[in-house]
Motif scaffolding. Structure first.
Motif, mmCIF file in Angstrom:
data_model
loop_
_atom_site.group_PDB
_atom_site.id
_atom_site.type_symbol
_atom_site.label_atom_id
_atom_site.label_comp_id
_atom_site.label_asym_id
_atom_site.label_seq_id
_atom_site.Cartn_x
_atom_site.Cartn_y
_atom_site.Cartn_z
ATOM 1 N N VAL A 47 0.805 -1.221 0.000
ATOM 2 C CA VAL A 47 0.000 0.000 0.000
ATOM 3 C C VAL A 47 0.838 1.269 0.000
ATOM 4 O O VAL A 47 0.299 2.374 0.041
ATOM 5 C CB VAL A 47 -0.968 0.020 1.202
ATOM 6 N N LEU A 48 2.180 1.116 -0.017
ATOM 7 C CA LEU A 48 3.063 2.273 0.010
ATOM 8 C C LEU A 48 3.921 2.342 -1.248
ATOM 9 O O LEU A 48 4.223 1.333 -1.877
ATOM 10 C CB LEU A 48 3.986 2.221 1.242
ATOM 11 N N GLY A 49 4.315 3.558 -1.595
ATOM 12 C CA GLY A 49 5.216 3.775 -2.711
ATOM 13 C C GLY A 49 6.396 4.614 -2.239
ATOM 14 O O GLY A 49 6.363 5.199 -1.153
ATOM 15 N N HIS A 66 -0.179 4.823 -1.373
ATOM 16 C CA HIS A 66 -0.936 4.627 -2.610
ATOM 17 C C HIS A 66 -2.419 4.911 -2.372
ATOM 18 O O HIS A 66 -3.129 5.345 -3.274
ATOM 19 C CB HIS A 66 -0.792 3.188 -3.114
ATOM 20 N N HIS A 67 -2.874 4.632 -1.169
ATOM 21 C CA HIS A 67 -4.274 4.838 -0.789
ATOM 22 C C HIS A 67 -4.298 5.606 0.528
ATOM 23 O O HIS A 67 -3.443 5.405 1.389
ATOM 24 C CB HIS A 67 -5.003 3.507 -0.600
ATOM 25 N N SER A 211 -4.945 9.828 -8.406
ATOM 26 C CA SER A 211 -5.551 9.691 -9.727
ATOM 27 C C SER A 211 -7.078 9.626 -9.637
ATOM 28 O O SER A 211 -7.762 9.880 -10.619
ATOM 29 C CB SER A 211 -5.013 8.451 -10.453
ATOM 30 N N TYR A 212 -7.615 9.278 -8.470
ATOM 31 C CA TYR A 212 -9.071 9.361 -8.283
ATOM 32 C C TYR A 212 -9.381 9.430 -6.792
ATOM 33 O O TYR A 212 -8.578 9.044 -5.953
ATOM 34 C CB TYR A 212 -9.792 8.168 -8.913
ATOM 35 N N LEU A 213 -10.549 9.973 -6.475
ATOM 36 C CA LEU A 213 -10.990 9.995 -5.083
ATOM 37 C C LEU A 213 -12.499 9.930 -5.002
ATOM 38 O O LEU A 213 -13.205 10.319 -5.934
ATOM 39 C CB LEU A 213 -10.441 11.216 -4.345
ATOM 40 N N ILE A 214 -12.972 9.399 -3.893
ATOM 41 C CA ILE A 214 -14.404 9.244 -3.620
ATOM 42 C C ILE A 214 -14.733 10.104 -2.413
ATOM 43 O O ILE A 214 -14.114 9.967 -1.356
ATOM 44 C CB ILE A 214 -14.751 7.774 -3.334
ATOM 45 N N VAL A 223 -8.779 8.476 -1.257
ATOM 46 C CA VAL A 223 -7.993 8.922 -2.399
ATOM 47 C C VAL A 223 -6.971 7.838 -2.737
ATOM 48 O O VAL A 223 -6.443 7.164 -1.849
ATOM 49 C CB VAL A 223 -7.313 10.281 -2.096
ATOM 50 N N SER A 224 -6.694 7.674 -4.033
ATOM 51 C CA SER A 224 -5.802 6.599 -4.440
ATOM 52 C C SER A 224 -5.141 6.904 -5.778
ATOM 53 O O SER A 224 -5.642 7.718 -6.564
ATOM 54 C CB SER A 224 -6.586 5.283 -4.544
ATOM 55 N N ASN A 225 -4.021 6.247 -6.033
ATOM 56 C CA ASN A 225 -3.410 6.296 -7.356
ATOM 57 C C ASN A 225 -3.237 4.880 -7.909
ATOM 58 O O ASN A 225 -2.464 4.653 -8.818
ATOM 59 C CB ASN A 225 -2.051 7.014 -7.315
#
Length: 279
Positions: A47-49, A66-67, A211-214, A223-225
Motif C-alpha cells: 500500500v506504500l510507494g 498509494h491509498h 488519480s481518483y478519489l471518492i 484517495v488513491s493512485n
C-alpha cells in the motif's frame, strides 16, 4: 512539490546538512525522518510507494501512501458541492458519493498512443528524415488500429460502471489541469472540471500522486493512485462507515505487508474494475 512538503524537506536538509557531496534523507509517509533500513522495509509494503527527490546537495527518499483516507469540513464540502453543481447540466441535486478522476495533462489518445509506440531507445531528433518518417508512419498505423478497439472498450466499460453507480446515486467528474485537444475529440458524455485552487487546496496539494478519489456528503474521502477491485470500489461508495477499511490500511502499513491486509489484500487490489480505466 507541495509548499508544506518543501518546507519540511528543507528543515530536514538543514538538520542533516553535510559538506561532503549529497546528503541522503529518508522520510516516512508522515514526513518523519527514518533510517534507510526502515525506509526500504516500507517500500516493500503493497500500500506504500517510494519517491526520490534530488537537488545539488540533497537526496530525499520519501514514502507515500498509494491509498489514503481524509476528511473535509462542512463549509469546504458546501463549496465543493457548489463547484460540482455549476458543472452539471441538470438541476442541482444531492448524491450519495462524488467521484473525481484526475489527470494532469489530457493528450489526444492517438497522439499519446503514437508516443508510446515509438522506440524508447531512439531519439527522433537524432535520426535522418527518412528514418524518422518511417518510424512515425509505423507508429501511426499501429495507433490507428488500437484507437477503435480502445474506445469500444471504454464505451462498454463506462456503460457497465454507470449502471453500477446509478444504483447508489453516485456521480463521476473528470478533473484535468491541461487539455491538449482531448476533450474535443474524445471527451463526450463525461463531466469535465478544470482543476482550480479549491480542488488543489482540499486534495491535490495533500495527495499529489492522486488519480481518483471518492467523497461522501459527510466530508469523508478516499484517495488513491492505484486500481482497486470493483467490489471494493462499490463498497466505498455504498457504505457510510469506512472504519474497517481504515483499520485495514493502518494494519497494512504497520506490518509493512507485501500482500496487504483485509480490504487492501492483493487479491482484491488486482481484480478488474471497469470503473477505473484510462480515458
Amino acid at each position: 512539490m507541495p509548499k508544506i512538503l518543501s518546507l519540511k524537506i528543507l528543515f530536514l536538509f538543514l538538520i542533516s546538512f553535510s559538506i561532503q557531496g549529497q546528503t541522503k534523507v529518508y522520510v516516512d509517509e508522515n514526513m518523519q525522518e527514518i533510517d534507510s533500513i526502515s525506509f526500504y522495509k516500507k517500500c516493500d509494503a503493497r500500500v506504500l510507494g517510494c519517491l526520490e527527490y534530488k537537488t545539488k546537495t540533497l537526496i530525499v527518499n520519501k514514502v507515500y501512501k498509494h491509498h489514503d483516507f481524509g476528511e473535509i469540513g462542512t463549509d469546504e464540502f458546501d463549496k465543493l458541492k457548489s463547484l460540482f453543481n455549476t458543472n452539471l447540466n441538470n438541476a442541482a441535486q444531492d448524491f450519495n458519493a462524488y467521484i473525481l478522476h484526475f489527470r494532469d495533462s489530457l493528450f489526444g489518445y492517438k497522439e499519446l498512443a503514437i508516443k508510446r509506440l515509438l522506440p524508447k531507445n531512439k531519439k527522433l531528433s537524432s535520426l535522418n528524415p527518412n528514418e524518422r518518417n518511417k518510424l512515425l508512419k509505423e507508429a501511426k498505423t499501429r495507433a490507428d488500429s488500437r484507437i477503435s478497439s480502445h474506445f469500444e472498450h471504454v464505451k462498454s466499460s463506462n456503460k457497465k460502471c454507470k449502471r453500477s453507480l446509478e444504483k447508489f446515486n453516485s456521480i463521476d467528474f473528470y478533473v484535468f489541469n491541461e487539455d491538449i485537444n482531448y476533450i474535443e475529440k474524445y471527451g463526450e458524455n463525461k463531466i469535465w472540471i478544470k482543476k482550480d485552487s479549491l480542488l488543489g487546496k482540499l486534495f491535490f496539494s495533500k495527495h499529489p500522486q492522486a488519480s481518483y478519489l471518492i467523497i461522501k456528503p459527510d466530508g469523508n474521502y478516499f484517495v488513491s493512485n492505484r486500481y482497486i477491485s470493483k467490489t471494493n470500489y462499490l463498497q466505498l461508495i455504498k457504505k457510510s462507515d469506512w472504519s474497517k477499511f481504515q483499520k485495514d490500511l493502518e494494519l497494512s502499513i504497520s506490518k509493512n505487508s507485501r500482500f496487504g491486509e483485509g480490504f487492501f489484500a492483493k487479491k482484491d487490489l488486482i481484480a478488474k474494475n471497469e470503473c477505473i480505466i484510462e480515458y
